[in-house]
Write a protein that holds these residues in place. Structure first.
Motif, PDB file in Angstrom:
ATOM      1  N   VAL A   5       0.839  -1.203   0.000  1.00 62.23           N
ATOM      2  CA  VAL A   5       0.000   0.000   0.000  1.00 62.23           C
ATOM      3  C   VAL A   5       0.872   1.251   0.000  1.00 62.23           C
ATOM      4  N   SER A   6       1.937   1.231   0.799  1.00 60.22           N
ATOM      5  CA  SER A   6       2.844   2.377   0.876  1.00 60.22           C
ATOM      6  C   SER A   6       3.447   2.702  -0.486  1.00 60.22           C
ATOM      7  N   ILE A   7       4.016   1.707  -1.161  1.00 60.15           N
ATOM      8  CA  ILE A   7       4.644   1.941  -2.470  1.00 60.15           C
ATOM      9  C   ILE A   7       3.593   2.391  -3.491  1.00 60.15           C
ATOM     10  N   SER A   8       2.387   1.833  -3.387  1.00 60.49           N
ATOM     11  CA  SER A   8       1.303   2.260  -4.271  1.00 60.49           C
ATOM     12  C   SER A   8       0.989   3.742  -4.082  1.00 60.49           C
ATOM     13  N   TYR A   9       0.959   4.197  -2.829  1.00 59.59           N
ATOM     14  CA  TYR A   9       0.671   5.605  -2.552  1.00 59.59           C
ATOM     15  C   TYR A   9       1.789   6.512  -3.077  1.00 59.59           C
ATOM     16  N   PHE A  10       3.035   6.054  -2.969  1.00 62.73           N
ATOM     17  CA  PHE A  10       4.134   6.815  -3.575  1.00 62.73           C
ATOM     18  C   PHE A  10       3.912   6.979  -5.075  1.00 62.73           C
ATOM     19  N   MET A  11       3.290   5.975  -5.691  1.00 65.80           N
ATOM     20  CA  MET A  11       3.049   5.981  -7.142  1.00 65.80           C
ATOM     21  C   MET A  11       1.709   6.609  -7.505  1.00 65.80           C
ATOM     22  N   GLY A  12       0.997   7.159  -6.512  1.00 64.43           N
ATOM     23  CA  GLY A  12      -0.275   7.827  -6.787  1.00 64.43           C
ATOM     24  C   GLY A  12      -1.423   6.873  -7.043  1.00 64.43           C
ATOM     25  N   ILE A  13      -1.308   5.637  -6.542  1.00 64.63           N
ATOM     26  CA  ILE A  13      -2.358   4.624  -6.699  1.00 64.63           C
ATOM     27  C   ILE A  13      -2.868   4.238  -5.318  1.00 64.63           C
ATOM     28  N   HIS A  14      -4.185   4.317  -5.104  1.00 64.27           N
ATOM     29  CA  HIS A  14      -4.757   4.052  -3.784  1.00 64.27           C
ATOM     30  C   HIS A  14      -5.133   2.569  -3.634  1.00 64.27           C
ATOM     31  N   THR A  15      -4.143   1.725  -3.599  1.00 63.12           N
ATOM     32  CA  THR A  15      -4.382   0.307  -3.347  1.00 63.12           C
ATOM     33  C   THR A  15      -5.100   0.149  -2.005  1.00 63.12           C
ATOM     34  N   PRO A  16      -6.177  -0.638  -1.947  1.00 66.61           N
ATOM     35  CA  PRO A  16      -6.945  -0.750  -0.698  1.00 66.61           C
ATOM     36  C   PRO A  16      -6.165  -1.439   0.416  1.00 66.61           C
ATOM     37  N   MET A  17      -6.481  -1.084   1.643  1.00 63.73           N
ATOM     38  CA  MET A  17      -5.858  -1.714   2.814  1.00 63.73           C
ATOM     39  C   MET A  17      -6.352  -3.148   2.959  1.00 63.73           C
ATOM     40  N   ASN A  18      -5.514  -3.961   3.587  1.00 65.71           N
ATOM     41  CA  ASN A  18      -5.827  -5.386   3.719  1.00 65.71           C
ATOM     42  C   ASN A  18      -6.250  -5.791   5.130  1.00 65.71           C
ATOM     43  N   PHE A  19      -5.870  -5.005   6.132  1.00 72.22           N
ATOM     44  CA  PHE A  19      -6.163  -5.377   7.524  1.00 72.22           C
ATOM     45  C   PHE A  19      -6.694  -4.170   8.285  1.00 72.22           C
ATOM     46  N   ASN A  20      -7.639  -4.427   9.178  1.00 72.24           N
ATOM     47  CA  ASN A  20      -8.217  -3.373   9.999  1.00 72.24           C
ATOM     48  C   ASN A  20      -8.474  -3.908  11.408  1.00 72.24           C
ATOM     49  N   LYS A  21      -7.406  -3.999  12.206  1.00 73.01           N
ATOM     50  CA  LYS A  21      -7.488  -4.476  13.593  1.00 73.01           C
ATOM     51  C   LYS A  21      -8.321  -5.760  13.704  1.00 73.01           C
ATOM     52  N   PRO A  22      -7.920  -6.823  13.001  1.00 70.90           N
ATOM     53  CA  PRO A  22      -8.742  -8.050  12.973  1.00 70.90           C
ATOM     54  C   PRO A  22      -8.930  -8.715  14.324  1.00 70.90           C
ATOM     55  N   PHE A  23      -7.952  -8.581  15.221  1.00 69.25           N
ATOM     56  CA  PHE A  23      -8.069  -9.245  16.512  1.00 69.25           C
ATOM     57  C   PHE A  23      -8.942  -8.463  17.496  1.00 69.25           C
ATOM     58  N   ALA A  24      -9.498  -7.348  17.034  1.00 71.83           N
ATOM     59  CA  ALA A  24     -10.472  -6.603  17.845  1.00 71.83           C
ATOM     60  C   ALA A  24     -11.896  -6.949  17.434  1.00 71.83           C
ATOM     61  N   ALA A  25     -12.067  -7.938  16.552  1.00 70.24           N
ATOM     62  CA  ALA A  25     -13.401  -8.317  16.074  1.00 70.24           C
ATOM     63  C   ALA A  25     -14.227  -8.934  17.195  1.00 70.24           C
ATOM     64  N   HIS A  26     -15.544  -8.660  17.184  1.00 73.07           N
ATOM     65  CA  HIS A  26     -16.449  -9.171  18.208  1.00 73.07           C
ATOM     66  C   HIS A  26     -17.017 -10.545  17.860  1.00 73.07           C
ATOM     67  N   ASN A  27     -16.936 -10.933  16.599  1.00 74.35           N
ATOM     68  CA  ASN A  27     -17.397 -12.262  16.192  1.00 74.35           C
ATOM     69  C   ASN A  27     -16.659 -12.661  14.924  1.00 74.35           C
ATOM     70  N   ILE A  28     -16.844 -13.901  14.497  1.00 76.37           N
ATOM     71  CA  ILE A  28     -16.060 -14.434  13.392  1.00 76.37           C
ATOM     72  C   ILE A  28     -16.411 -13.767  12.066  1.00 76.37           C
ATOM     73  N   LYS A  29     -17.654 -13.354  11.896  1.00 75.08           N
ATOM     74  CA  LYS A  29     -18.027 -12.666  10.652  1.00 75.08           C
ATOM     75  C   LYS A  29     -17.358 -11.302  10.586  1.00 75.08           C
ATOM     76  N   GLU A  30     -17.348 -10.593  11.704  1.00 75.24           N
ATOM     77  CA  GLU A  30     -16.659  -9.301  11.749  1.00 75.24           C
ATOM     78  C   GLU A  30     -15.160  -9.481  11.517  1.00 75.24           C
ATOM     79  N   PHE A  31     -14.601 -10.581  12.014  1.00 77.45           N
ATOM     80  CA  PHE A  31     -13.186 -10.866  11.782  1.00 77.45           C
ATOM     81  C   PHE A  31     -12.887 -10.899  10.293  1.00 77.45           C
ATOM     82  N   TRP A  32     -13.746 -11.566   9.510  1.00 78.35           N
ATOM     83  CA  TRP A  32     -13.501 -11.665   8.074  1.00 78.35           C
ATOM     84  C   TRP A  32     -13.765 -10.356   7.341  1.00 78.35           C
TER      85      TRP A  32
END
Length: 410
Positions: free
Chosen positions: A259-286
């Motif tokens: 993602v970092s290198i993409s942003y240097f290149m002006g491309i907004h590659t989407p993020m892959n992780f968003n605090k997964p271990f803070a999920a309240h259930n397995i569906k939220e984890f995914w």
């Protein structure tokens, strides 16, 4: 020889950032040097597939030619027939797009001469992109694929080996224009932030969990488990948590680099992780873990199967339909990882975990059992974390080594 495999060592970033400097300067002044961007991409792709990996590079070239033929043959058919195109022809093109990846996944379990490899680094993520484009051409959400943009989309080197998985329409919006200066300055700030965060995750925390602690815990688990039923001991629990942390920090670190290198290149590659271990259930984890992959499977496996089953009236009960769709979704994901018992069990484990979670949520809502508060949220996070970590222990393949490769009682 210098190791210039993607994001494997700090030296890689020195060469990469120096190479990107003219592109960064151009974007800062509102100009995108497409020719230079293409040259840099080809150069770093060459570094990936040089020396003993040259055969993979040749396979990549053949793969790109093949997928171009599949994609643009279907686009021609779609434009010629409009909405009257036949389902079986669409399915044929999807199968053709998946065929190279399927061959690579089946190859290890087929008897063949040692040393012959038909795959290459990144084939999975390229296939996700090509299948997505064929499906969205069918849906009409993509009207026309531009050959040059499609080539840049497939061979975008920051994400080619392990994602994140971008979408063609989103990528096409970024790749042809330079961002406004203020927006690009903000992107540069995020790029630097993600770069240093990636170093912390992959080269410090990932190293500690994966290289420093994990081998010791695995060795102790094997020693302590000898003579015990199924070779289980408290050390296995240590392996479970340690491997889970390693898997997260190593992969999240890699994704942050991409993602970092993409942003240097002006491309907004989407993020892959968003605090997964803070999920309240397995569906939220995914919805937080490897998000570009889980959303791809949601959109192109789960939803497609659900719509197909509803249209054909295969399953009338919507609850049962969603449950079967979860099983199909995660079993396809399991086969994608590899044809082994522990990947299959991993897939079924997550499918049934989500099914059980849905049953519980419907029951709780119907009977109004528990009111949300900080304590119940903490319990939910704790339970989800341990359910996930157990699945990663299965996924790691360590139990295969512990149970089947080490004789009991010896």
């Amino acid at each position: 020889m210098i190791n210039l495999q993607p994001y494997e060592n700090p030296q890689y970033f020195i060469y990469l950032l120096v190479a990107l400097l003219p592109l960064v300067i151009g974007l800062y002044f509102g100009k995108r040097y497409k020719w230079y961007e293409a040259a840099i991409s080809l150069l770093f792709l060459f570094f990936i597939f040089d020396a003993d990996k040259w055969k993979q590079g040749v396979t990549l070239i053949a793969y790109i030619i093949y997928q171009f033929a599949v994609t643009f043959a279907y686009q021609h058919y779609r434009q010629k027939t409009g909405k009257a195109n036949k389902t079986w022809i669409f399915c044929t093109f999807v199968v053709l797009a998946i065929l190279p990846l399927a061959a690579v996944k089946i190859w290890p379990v087929v008897p063949h001469k040692a040393g012959i490899d038909i795959g290459f680094l990144g084939i999975s993520y390229l296939t996700f992109k090509t299948v997505q484009v064929v499906m969205e051409l069918r849906d009409g959400t993509i009207k026309k694929v531009d050959p040059i943009t499609y080539m840049r989309f497939l061979l975008f080197f920051p994400t080619i080996s392990s994602g994140p998985i971008d979408r063609y329409r989103r990528f096409a919006k970024d790749c042809d224009k330079a961002p406004e200066r203020e927006a690009y300055i903000k992107d540069l700030g995020l790029a630097v932030k993600y770069l240093f965060q990636g170093f912390l995750y992959k080269f410090i925390l990932g190293w500690l969990f994966g290289t420093y602690w994990l081998p010791y815990l695995e060795a102790q688990a094997i020693i302590a488990g000898k003579g015990m039923p199924l070779h289980l001991s408290w050390w296995v629990l240590g392996v479970m948590y340690c491997y889970s942390m390693y898997l997260f920090f190593d992969f999240a670190g890699y994704s942050l680099f991409a993602v970092s290198i993409s942003y240097f290149m002006g491309i907004h590659t989407p993020m892959n992780f968003n605090k997964p271990f803070a999920a309240h259930n397995i569906k939220e984890f995914w919805n937080r873990w490897h998000m570009t992959l889980s959303f791809w499977f949601r959109d192109f496996i789960f939803m497609r199967f659900t719509f197909f089953a509803m249209k054909k009236r295969l399953i009338k009960n919507r609850v049962r339909l969603s449950q079967i769709a979860y099983i199909v979704n995660f079993m396809v994901m399991a086969v994608w990882h590899g044809i082994t018992w522990y990947y299959m069990v991993y897939g079924l484990y997550h499918a049934f975990a989500i099914i059980i979670n849905d049953i519980w949520l419907r029951y709780k809502k119907k009977h109004k059992l528990v009111k949300h508060n900080k304590f119940t949220e903490a319990v939910a996070i704790f339970v989800t974390f341990n359910v996930v970590c157990l699945s990663f222990l299965i996924f790691s393949g360590f139990l295969d080594n512990l149970w089947f490769n080490v004789p009991l009682g010896k």
